[in-house]
Design a protein around this motif. Structure first.
Motif, PDB file in Angstrom:
ATOM      1  N   LYS A  42       2.164  -0.476  -4.638  1.00 35.88           N
ATOM      2  CA  LYS A  42       2.849   0.165  -5.418  1.00 35.88           C
ATOM      3  C   LYS A  42       3.529   1.264  -4.352  1.00 35.88           C
ATOM      4  O   LYS A  42       2.627   2.181  -4.146  1.00 35.88           O
ATOM      5  N   GLY A  43       4.645   1.436  -4.065  1.00 40.20           N
ATOM      6  CA  GLY A  43       5.138   2.629  -3.271  1.00 40.20           C
ATOM      7  C   GLY A  43       5.093   2.221  -1.806  1.00 40.20           C
ATOM      8  O   GLY A  43       5.534   3.164  -0.996  1.00 40.20           O
ATOM      9  N   HIS A  44       4.578   1.032  -1.523  1.00 39.97           N
ATOM     10  CA  HIS A  44       4.544   0.518  -0.016  1.00 39.97           C
ATOM     11  C   HIS A  44       5.908   0.778   0.815  1.00 39.97           C
ATOM     12  O   HIS A  44       6.967   0.190   0.397  1.00 39.97           O
ATOM     13  N   CYS A  45       5.751   1.729   1.857  1.00 48.20           N
ATOM     14  CA  CYS A  45       7.215   2.042   2.564  1.00 48.20           C
ATOM     15  C   CYS A  45       6.959   1.983   4.187  1.00 48.20           C
ATOM     16  O   CYS A  45       5.776   1.758   4.372  1.00 48.20           O
ATOM     17  N   LEU A  46       8.025   1.992   4.866  1.00 48.51           N
ATOM     18  CA  LEU A  46       8.084   2.041   6.096  1.00 48.51           C
ATOM     19  C   LEU A  46       8.944   2.999   6.933  1.00 48.51           C
ATOM     20  O   LEU A  46       9.875   3.547   6.369  1.00 48.51           O
ATOM     21  N   ARG A  76       2.778  12.182   2.533  1.00 43.31           N
ATOM     22  CA  ARG A  76       2.530  13.433   1.514  1.00 43.31           C
ATOM     23  C   ARG A  76       3.495  12.978   0.351  1.00 43.31           C
ATOM     24  O   ARG A  76       3.098  13.066  -1.210  1.00 43.31           O
ATOM     25  N   ALA A  77       4.582  12.410   0.277  1.00 41.89           N
ATOM     26  CA  ALA A  77       5.594  12.161  -0.687  1.00 41.89           C
ATOM     27  C   ALA A  77       4.998  11.037  -1.684  1.00 41.89           C
ATOM     28  O   ALA A  77       5.074  10.951  -2.878  1.00 41.89           O
ATOM     29  N   VAL A  78       4.789   9.833  -0.909  1.00 46.30           N
ATOM     30  CA  VAL A  78       4.114   8.980  -1.656  1.00 46.30           C
ATOM     31  C   VAL A  78       2.720   9.050  -2.601  1.00 46.30           C
ATOM     32  O   VAL A  78       2.633   8.850  -3.728  1.00 46.30           O
ATOM     33  N   LYS A  79       1.862  10.069  -1.968  1.00 49.43           N
ATOM     34  CA  LYS A  79       0.746  10.540  -2.734  1.00 49.43           C
ATOM     35  C   LYS A  79       1.096  11.209  -4.096  1.00 49.43           C
ATOM     36  O   LYS A  79       0.687  11.020  -5.031  1.00 49.43           O
ATOM     37  N   GLY A  86      -5.094   8.294  -2.361  1.00 50.88           N
ATOM     38  CA  GLY A  86      -5.301   8.394  -0.988  1.00 50.88           C
ATOM     39  C   GLY A  86      -4.003   7.617  -0.338  1.00 50.88           C
ATOM     40  O   GLY A  86      -3.097   7.218  -1.224  1.00 50.88           O
ATOM     41  N   VAL A  87      -3.673   7.606   0.904  1.00 47.86           N
ATOM     42  CA  VAL A  87      -2.773   6.856   1.361  1.00 47.86           C
ATOM     43  C   VAL A  87      -3.241   6.179   2.432  1.00 47.86           C
ATOM     44  O   VAL A  87      -3.948   6.737   3.521  1.00 47.86           O
ATOM     45  N   VAL A 108       3.164   2.684   5.158  1.00 45.08           N
ATOM     46  CA  VAL A 108       2.688   3.810   4.395  1.00 45.08           C
ATOM     47  C   VAL A 108       2.554   3.391   2.895  1.00 45.08           C
ATOM     48  O   VAL A 108       3.437   2.888   2.191  1.00 45.08           O
ATOM     49  N   ILE A 109       1.205   3.321   2.515  1.00 45.96           N
ATOM     50  CA  ILE A 109       0.863   2.711   1.263  1.00 45.96           C
ATOM     51  C   ILE A 109      -0.104   3.662   0.471  1.00 45.96           C
ATOM     52  O   ILE A 109      -1.092   4.131   0.768  1.00 45.96           O
ATOM     53  N   PRO A 110       0.690   4.061  -0.609  1.00 41.56           N
ATOM     54  CA  PRO A 110      -0.381   4.782  -1.593  1.00 41.56           C
ATOM     55  C   PRO A 110      -1.454   4.151  -2.067  1.00 41.56           C
ATOM     56  O   PRO A 110      -1.433   2.857  -2.606  1.00 41.56           O
ATOM     57  N   ARG A 111      -2.774   4.786  -2.185  1.00 47.74           N
ATOM     58  CA  ARG A 111      -3.931   4.088  -2.530  1.00 47.74           C
ATOM     59  C   ARG A 111      -4.484   4.491  -3.926  1.00 47.74           C
ATOM     60  O   ARG A 111      -4.592   5.825  -3.978  1.00 47.74           O
TER      61      ARG A 111
END
Length: 145
Positions: A42-46, A76-79, A86-87, A108-111
């Protein structure tokens, strides 16, 4: 040393030219950020360079620094947007490493604790979900200023 020349018809070059739609998150003079349509979480972006580089092996340092700065903004934004634990940031160079789109990009992937990444199956995410997640990230980016 570059093995292959840059291909102006790769999917990210087409996104930059507006030939393929994308859920844009951020843009500046040197970089562009958008949602991954085949997310591993969820929230995976590039984050990508606007300049045509195949990967980290051929990029000019100034453009590399710019895309890393954008990657940090996204991380920072996805976290914040997803209240993530984590990210994960990933970057691949050439086919042997797993690179499949030959335009320099950072994932960039929220974890979240205890939740593994989904396999990269080529399964496209529902556009409504991508749009909602993109909006959350854009709001977090605006709050960071």
């Amino acid at each position: 040393m570059m093995n292959q020349p840059y291909d102006n018809n790769n999917v990210f070059a087409k996104i930059l030219r507006g030939e393929i739609p994308a859920h844009k998150l951020y843009e500046d003079a040197d970089t562009y950020a958008f949602m991954d349509v085949m997310p591993q979480g969820k929230g995976h972006c590039l984050a990508i360079t606007k300049a045509p580089y195949r990967n980290m092996l051929d990029v000019e340092p100034a453009h590399l620094f710019a895309v890393v700065a954008t990657t940090q903004k996204l991380a920072r934004a996805v976290k914040k947007a997803f209240d993530a634990d984590g990210v994960t940031v990933m970057q691949f160079n050439e086919p042997a490493s797993g690179q499949t789109v030959f335009h320099l990009h950072f994932h960039v992937i929220p974890r979240f604790e205890g939740i593994p990444l989904k396999a990269h199956t080529g399964q496209m995410e529902d556009q409504t979900i991508l749009a909602a997640n993109a909006e959350k990230i854009r709001q977090a980016l605006e709050q960071e200023g």
